[in-house]
Design a protein around this motif. Structure first.
Motif, PDB file in Angstrom:
ATOM      1  N   ALA A  35       0.878  -1.122  -0.053  1.00  0.00           N
ATOM      2  CA  ALA A  35      -0.119  -0.094  -0.029  1.00  0.00           C
ATOM      3  C   ALA A  35       0.821   1.203  -0.061  1.00  0.00           C
ATOM      4  O   ALA A  35       1.952   1.367   0.614  1.00  0.00           O
ATOM      5  CB  ALA A  35      -0.762  -0.060   1.314  1.00  0.00           C
ATOM      6  N   ILE A  36       0.332   2.195  -0.817  1.00  0.00           N
ATOM      7  CA  ILE A  36       1.094   3.554  -0.846  1.00  0.00           C
ATOM      8  C   ILE A  36       0.365   4.614  -0.513  1.00  0.00           C
ATOM      9  O   ILE A  36       0.621   5.765  -0.379  1.00  0.00           O
ATOM     10  CB  ILE A  36       1.945   3.641  -2.057  1.00  0.00           C
ATOM     11  N   ALA A  37      -1.043   4.405  -0.424  1.00  0.00           N
ATOM     12  CA  ALA A  37      -1.960   5.523  -0.307  1.00  0.00           C
ATOM     13  C   ALA A  37      -3.441   4.948  -0.355  1.00  0.00           C
ATOM     14  O   ALA A  37      -3.501   3.725  -0.359  1.00  0.00           O
ATOM     15  CB  ALA A  37      -1.849   6.611  -1.246  1.00  0.00           C
ATOM     16  N   ASP A  46      -3.047  10.340   2.270  1.00  0.00           N
ATOM     17  CA  ASP A  46      -1.870   9.620   2.830  1.00  0.00           C
ATOM     18  C   ASP A  46      -2.301   8.282   3.597  1.00  0.00           C
ATOM     19  O   ASP A  46      -3.373   8.422   4.131  1.00  0.00           O
ATOM     20  CB  ASP A  46      -1.071  10.804   3.870  1.00  0.00           C
ATOM     21  N   LEU A  47      -1.420   7.383   3.669  1.00  0.00           N
ATOM     22  CA  LEU A  47      -1.919   6.119   4.345  1.00  0.00           C
ATOM     23  C   LEU A  47      -1.846   6.606   5.992  1.00  0.00           C
ATOM     24  O   LEU A  47      -2.549   5.854   6.820  1.00  0.00           O
ATOM     25  CB  LEU A  47      -0.731   5.243   4.301  1.00  0.00           C
ATOM     26  N   SER A  48      -1.140   7.720   6.310  1.00  0.00           N
ATOM     27  CA  SER A  48      -0.897   7.837   7.753  1.00  0.00           C
ATOM     28  C   SER A  48      -2.275   8.734   8.310  1.00  0.00           C
ATOM     29  O   SER A  48      -2.095   9.153   9.531  1.00  0.00           O
ATOM     30  CB  SER A  48       0.583   8.436   8.066  1.00  0.00           C
ATOM     31  N   ALA A  68      -0.586   5.803  -8.706  1.00  0.00           N
ATOM     32  CA  ALA A  68       0.561   5.507  -8.220  1.00  0.00           C
ATOM     33  C   ALA A  68       1.393   6.514  -8.970  1.00  0.00           C
ATOM     34  O   ALA A  68       2.433   6.929  -8.339  1.00  0.00           O
ATOM     35  CB  ALA A  68       0.903   3.921  -8.585  1.00  0.00           C
ATOM     36  N   LEU A  69       1.241   6.865 -10.355  1.00  0.00           N
ATOM     37  CA  LEU A  69       2.209   7.734 -10.848  1.00  0.00           C
ATOM     38  C   LEU A  69       1.918   9.187 -10.606  1.00  0.00           C
ATOM     39  O   LEU A  69       2.956  10.007 -10.313  1.00  0.00           O
ATOM     40  CB  LEU A  69       1.716   7.777 -12.700  1.00  0.00           C
ATOM     41  N   GLU A  70       0.801   9.411 -10.195  1.00  0.00           N
ATOM     42  CA  GLU A  70       0.526  10.705  -9.960  1.00  0.00           C
ATOM     43  C   GLU A  70       1.355  11.119  -8.415  1.00  0.00           C
ATOM     44  O   GLU A  70       1.864  12.095  -8.151  1.00  0.00           O
ATOM     45  CB  GLU A  70      -0.923  11.386  -9.383  1.00  0.00           C
TER      46      GLU A  70
END
Length: 291
Positions: A35-37, A46-48, A68-70
């Motif tokens: 996971a990245i977002a 954001d994930l956090s 993901a690219l953005e």
């Protein structure tokens, strides 16, 4: 407790303040790593960032390529800005958005405008920052705190912009390590999620502050950014093939015209090229008259 609905329709009850990263970890270590977002009620976050109300949640990975690219291109812009300020102390930052195939950032250098010769050193410093795996952290600041910080750091452009933001708008900054920038986000969890071989700085140009020729001239550094080296190589190959068919290259090879950097957009015709132009002009006039 909050009710969080996942894409498969299942609902998880979690405490208010739980983050998407914590939900990903609860689902499984594989998803937590990938996971990245997150998309919260459709909004990319954001994930956090803590959840504070019932919501539909979708975790974003690199398989979600558009998102993901953005994120990657936005992150590359921040990393580049940090790299530039480390290499060229006294440089002021302005803005650095993602673009259709990469990113750019506008700088106000202290001593001299940047040139293409500066790009390799900036790239190397960016890779060093990526390797440090600095976390991106979001903070909400007051307008007064934001303006005071920018003025203290000598960031006059940022201070001017912060003073003009609409009243009532939530003002956020993002840190990566000790470096910070005013930004709405979102970002990946850390710089280490970027592929150090997935970007390339391409050129430097001039740009006026806020697009007004009455304002200061800035140095705009462009780059292209991708999720991995394979994507980058494919893009660079496409650019190379397009360059072979570029009218500026063909015009010079056929001795038809040339361009000069001192007069952007102006064509300087050579004899053969001018003959062709006059023939085309005459043809157009004949068709217009006939119509």
């Amino acid at each position: 407790m909050l009710s969080i609905t996942l894409p498969d329709g299942s609902v998880r009850e979690v405490a208010s303040g739980t983050t998407p990263a914590e939900i990903a970890a609860a689902i499984g270590p594989g998803l937590a790593k990938a996971a990245i977002a997150a998309r919260v009620d459709g909004e990319l976050r954001d994930l956090s960032r803590p959840l504070t109300q019932d919501a539909a949640l979708a975790l974003v990975t690199q398989k979600d390529e558009a998102d993901a690219l953005e994120l990657a291109r936005h992150d590359f812009a921040h990393v580049m800005a940090e790299a530039v300020q480390h290499l060229f102390p006294g440089t002021q930052i302005t803005f650095g958005p993602a673009t259709e195939d990469g990113f750019y950032y506008d700088f106000a250098p202290k001593d001299r405008p940047f040139t293409d010769e500066d790009l390799p050193a900036i790239e190397a410093e960016m890779r060093r920052i990526i390797a440090k795996n600095e976390p991106f952290t979001r903070e909400v600041w007051s307008r007064e705190q934001l303006i005071a910080t920018w003025k203290e750091q000598g960031e006059t452009f940022k201070a001017e912009w912060a003073a003009e933001l609409p009243d009532g708008e939530e003002l956020t900054i993002y840190r990566q390590g000790q470096w910070l920038d005013m930004c709405r986000g979102p970002h990946m969890p850390s710089t280490g999620r970027l592929d150090p071989n997935g970007f390339k700085l391409t050129r430097v140009s001039g740009a006026y502050w806020r697009g007004d020729q009455k304002n200061a001239m800035l140095s705009r550094v462009y780059g292209t950014g991708w999720l991995n080296k394979k994507q980058l190589d494919a893009h660079l190959t496409m650019l190379e093939e397009a360059a072979k068919r570029d009218h500026r290259k063909i015009g010079a090879e056929m001795d038809l015209f040339h361009l000069q950097s001192e007069a952007q957009g102006s064509v300087f015709w050579h004899p053969k090229g001018y003959i062709l132009w006059r023939q085309m002009e005459a043809y157009m006039r004949r068709r217009l008259d006939a119509a």
